[in-house]
Write an enzyme that holds these catalytic residues in place. Sequence first.
Site, PDB file in Angstrom:
ATOM      1  N   HIS A 195      34.494  30.359 -10.604  1.00 42.75           N
ATOM      2  CA  HIS A 195      34.422  30.637 -12.038  1.00 42.75           C
ATOM      3  C   HIS A 195      34.374  32.148 -12.236  1.00 42.75           C
ATOM      4  CE1 HIS A 195      33.768  26.675 -14.115  1.00 42.75           C
ATOM      5  NE2 HIS A 195      33.726  26.321 -12.840  1.00 42.75           N
ATOM      6  N   HIS A 206      36.030  26.548  -5.247  1.00 40.53           N
ATOM      7  CA  HIS A 206      36.310  26.474  -6.680  1.00 40.53           C
ATOM      8  C   HIS A 206      35.508  27.579  -7.348  1.00 40.53           C
ATOM      9  CE1 HIS A 206      36.769  24.177 -10.606  1.00 40.53           C
ATOM     10  NE2 HIS A 206      35.680  24.895 -10.877  1.00 40.53           N
ATOM     11  N   ARG A 251      41.199  18.858 -16.300  1.00 38.51           N
ATOM     12  CA  ARG A 251      39.846  18.307 -16.197  1.00 38.51           C
ATOM     13  C   ARG A 251      38.821  19.384 -16.549  1.00 38.51           C
ATOM     14  NH1 ARG A 251      35.132  19.483 -13.908  1.00 38.51           N
ATOM     15  NH2 ARG A 251      36.237  20.084 -12.007  1.00 38.51           N
ATOM     16  N   ASP A 252      38.741  20.449 -15.777  1.00 40.70           N
ATOM     17  CA  ASP A 252      37.763  21.490 -16.046  1.00 40.70           C
ATOM     18  C   ASP A 252      38.065  22.199 -17.361  1.00 40.70           C
ATOM     19  OD1 ASP A 252      35.565  23.109 -15.644  1.00 40.70           O
ATOM     20  OD2 ASP A 252      36.127  23.702 -13.634  1.00 40.70           O
ATOM     21  N   SER A 257      29.661  27.196  -9.571  1.00 41.38           N
ATOM     22  CA  SER A 257      29.596  26.607 -10.904  1.00 41.38           C
ATOM     23  C   SER A 257      29.172  27.587 -11.982  1.00 41.38           C
ATOM     24  CB  SER A 257      28.622  25.423 -10.907  1.00 41.38           C
ATOM     25  OG  SER A 257      28.881  24.543  -9.844  1.00 41.38           O
ATOM     26  N   HIS A 286      36.304  21.340 -20.840  1.00 39.21           N
ATOM     27  CA  HIS A 286      35.049  21.933 -21.319  1.00 39.21           C
ATOM     28  C   HIS A 286      35.298  22.946 -22.433  1.00 39.21           C
ATOM     29  CE1 HIS A 286      32.316  20.201 -18.381  1.00 39.21           C
ATOM     30  NE2 HIS A 286      33.083  20.584 -17.382  1.00 39.21           N
TER      31      HIS A 286
END
Length: 338
Positions: free
Chosen positions: A197, A195, A12-13, A168, A16
Amino acid sequence: MTPVVVHDPTLRDGQHAVRHRLGVAALRGYAEAADAAGVPVVEVGHGNGLGASSLQVGRAAVSDDVMLSTVREALRHSRMAVFMLPGWGTSDDLRKAVGHGADVVRIGVHCTETSLAERHLGFLAEADADAEAHCVLMMSHMASPAELAEHAARVVAYGARAVGIMDSAGHFLPSDVTERIGAIAEAVDVPVIFHGHDNLGMAVANSVAAAQAGARIIDGCARGFGAGAGNTRIEVLVPVLERTGFRTGVDLYALLDAAEFAERELMDAPPVTGSLSIVSGLAGVFSGFKHQVLDQSAKAGVDPRDVFFELGRRQAIAGQEDLIADVVAHLRDREVPA
């Protein structure tokens, strides 16, 4: 050892990073590899979630229905998760995802706009679905630990059975994570999610800090596959968590095999913490803006680093991609001699 559930949004991620172009063979192959490794939860969908395939943020190679049915068939042991942003997805999208056998449904909202999750969390509760409803607070660097704790408690009252934060923009340092996860863990009685990054190269360290502060669901993607500098690398996260005293239940060798498959079949090259990703993290801007910032900056002849810092000054959030054009035009006009 303290158990931690590893949640894998590679399918899913990671979309991008390839403009949402993963096809059926790639989806099936990675899902099978993650399942063989004992990854507890595998998330699938368009990078922006259910219902998001569009001209504005990119059309997916295949429909939500095809993605979900493909991964559902591939998973024998792992649970399947989906992600939805209110405004892109609808209750109908949730209904279809549950019909496809989604075990976990994550609703993502901006960290201080949790009222947007109430309707969809309520729908999942009223539908008496077997799917476990989660809520994640995005762009969480824009709120204080106390504010995040307040909003986390609010979504639990709406029906979330787990709640947490997304870094994010890859903006956090471990101390930032410790404060926020600790505050949330004290405020709720459901599992807490983190989550990360990797814009500043801190994703694994931040994830360990989250687990130590009380998070019990930690996200990671194969080779960090994701927007910008990518996400926490799952093949590094799992052994580091194990060494730190957390039990994941994931088979390391099989996980390394899954990561090899992902690098070979899902991406042109693994994400790197490049110059623009560093600027994105420092500016506190969603990494998924990278491609559009690069494309529009090049056409206008402006420095994409300036675009990111200006977007950060304007506190742009995911879903506000239209601001990129405004910022580029503003910087271009400012640089043109009178």
